[in-house]
Design an enzyme around this catalytic site. Structure first.
Site, PDB file in Angstrom:
ATOM      1  N   GLU A 135     116.408  39.487  12.956  1.00 50.25           N
ATOM      2  CA  GLU A 135     117.499  38.680  12.405  1.00 50.25           C
ATOM      3  C   GLU A 135     118.840  38.985  13.075  1.00 50.25           C
ATOM      4  O   GLU A 135     119.663  38.084  13.272  1.00 50.25           O
ATOM      5  CB  GLU A 135     117.595  38.895  10.894  1.00 50.25           C
ATOM      6  N   HIS A 146     112.404  38.698  -1.047  1.00 49.88           N
ATOM      7  CA  HIS A 146     112.204  37.272  -0.805  1.00 49.88           C
ATOM      8  C   HIS A 146     112.910  36.410  -1.851  1.00 49.88           C
ATOM      9  O   HIS A 146     112.723  35.196  -1.867  1.00 49.88           O
ATOM     10  CB  HIS A 146     110.707  36.922  -0.822  1.00 49.88           C
TER      11      HIS A 146
END
Length: 334
Positions: free
Chosen positions: A68, A137
């Site tokens: 990321e 998540h």
């Protein structure tokens, strides 16, 4: 540059509405790029980018390594080179490794260079809970991004808003964090391509007179459910979808709460130092003389987001929101 003209209306799920918006942005702006983990051939975990690589090619819709910090660092470099990158972080919790790039590069570069290097980046993040995901998540990161000067933050609550706000965000010269409520991806509703409505600030999605519920993302739908139940007891609840979490629409909040004179703020993130505190204070500053009760907050708890089997106990549910409304309505000054 192509001109995309969608007319009329269509019933779409939120994920399909965002897909349509991305397709239109790519068609209209040859400098727009979509990048991220599995966004190419697979079309993303939630199929938001489905079919885009086939239509626009692997040079404009491409997969990245599972890093990321690299995705956001690359996006900063692409923006500096004159592109409009639209990166996706696959899940909200995966954003943490890229916080350095977002805060120290993307948010600051335009200011640092006195406008010489704008950062037209639209960062898509599937956000919040409601789908029983594993750890990291189902995070609510709006409190981080809303605090960072240089970023704009928006979260749609319906397919119509998702389409038009994405189109709008992708034209901005500033970095925009586009927080997509995962729990609403499969919600179907009408998208009116001819009438986008206002694209800035908050929007009243249900008018009322006794109390204002303020929410964003997936909690807007829950607040609408609560409002219908409250109406059965004669309580007329207004639901305000905040939408833009940075900048906060102080005028919109004041207009609603000055009418109802009571407010409850609902969000999924933990309560301490959550965005609800900023919203509540904004309301208090604007409406202190007319408020009939302190602004109430109904939020997640001050614990890490639990595993999927326990998320129903963590997320603000209908009963907790109704109790919040009851506390505000029954408040009596000492």
């Amino acid at each position: 540059m192509d001109t995309v003209t969608r007319t009329g209306s269509e019933t779409l799920s939120m994920n399909k509405a965002i897909n349509a918006a991305l397709a239109d942005v790519l068609a209209e702006n040859p400098r727009a790029l979509v990048l991220g983990e599995d966004v190419g051939q697979l079309g993303g975990v939630f199929r938001i980018t489905d079919g885009l690589q086939k239509r626009f090619g692997a040079e404009r819709v491409f997969d990245t390594p599972l890093a990321e910090s690299g995705i956001l660092g690359m996006s900063a470099g692409l923006a500096m080179a004159g592109y409009h990158p639209i990166p996706e972080v696959q899940f909200d919790g995966f954003t943490y490794p890229a916080i350095n790039q977002i805060v120290t590069q993307i948010a600051r570069m335009n200011f640092r260079t006195r406008g010489a290097l704008p950062m037209p980046i639209t960062l898509r993040i599937p956000s919040f809970g409601g789908i029983q995901s594993p750890e990291l998540h189902s995070e609510s990161l709006e409190y981080i991004f809303a605090h960072v000067a240089g970023l704009k933050v928006v979260s749609p609550s319906s397919p119509h808003q998702a389409y038009h706000l994405m189109r709008h965000a992708a034209t901005r010269p500033d970095p925009v964090v586009f927080m997509e409520p995962k729990s609403r991806y499969w919600q179907k509703d009408t998208v009116d391509f001819d009438e986008p409505g206002t694209l800035e600030g908050s929007v009243v999605v249900r008018p009322g007179k006794h109390l204002t519920l303020v929410a964003w993302g997936g909690m807007v739908a829950r607040c609408l459910q609560v409002a219908e139940l409250a109406a059965e007891d004669g309580i007329d609840v207004e639901v305000l979808d905040l939408r833009w979490l940075k900048p906060i629409d102080a005028a919109g909040l004041a207009a609603s709460v000055s009418k109802t004179r009571r407010a409850v703020v609902v969000h999924e993130a933990p309560k301490s130092a959550g965005l609800g505190a900023e919203v509540a204070q904004t309301i208090t500053e604007a409406c202190f003389g007319t408020l009939k009760a302190p602004v109430e907050r109904v939020t997640g708890f001050d614990v890490p987001f639990p595993s999927g089997s326990l998320e129903a106990e963590y997320l603000p549910n209908i009963d907790r929101i109704l109790f919040g409304i009851q506390r505000v309505l029954e408040y009596r000054r000492g």
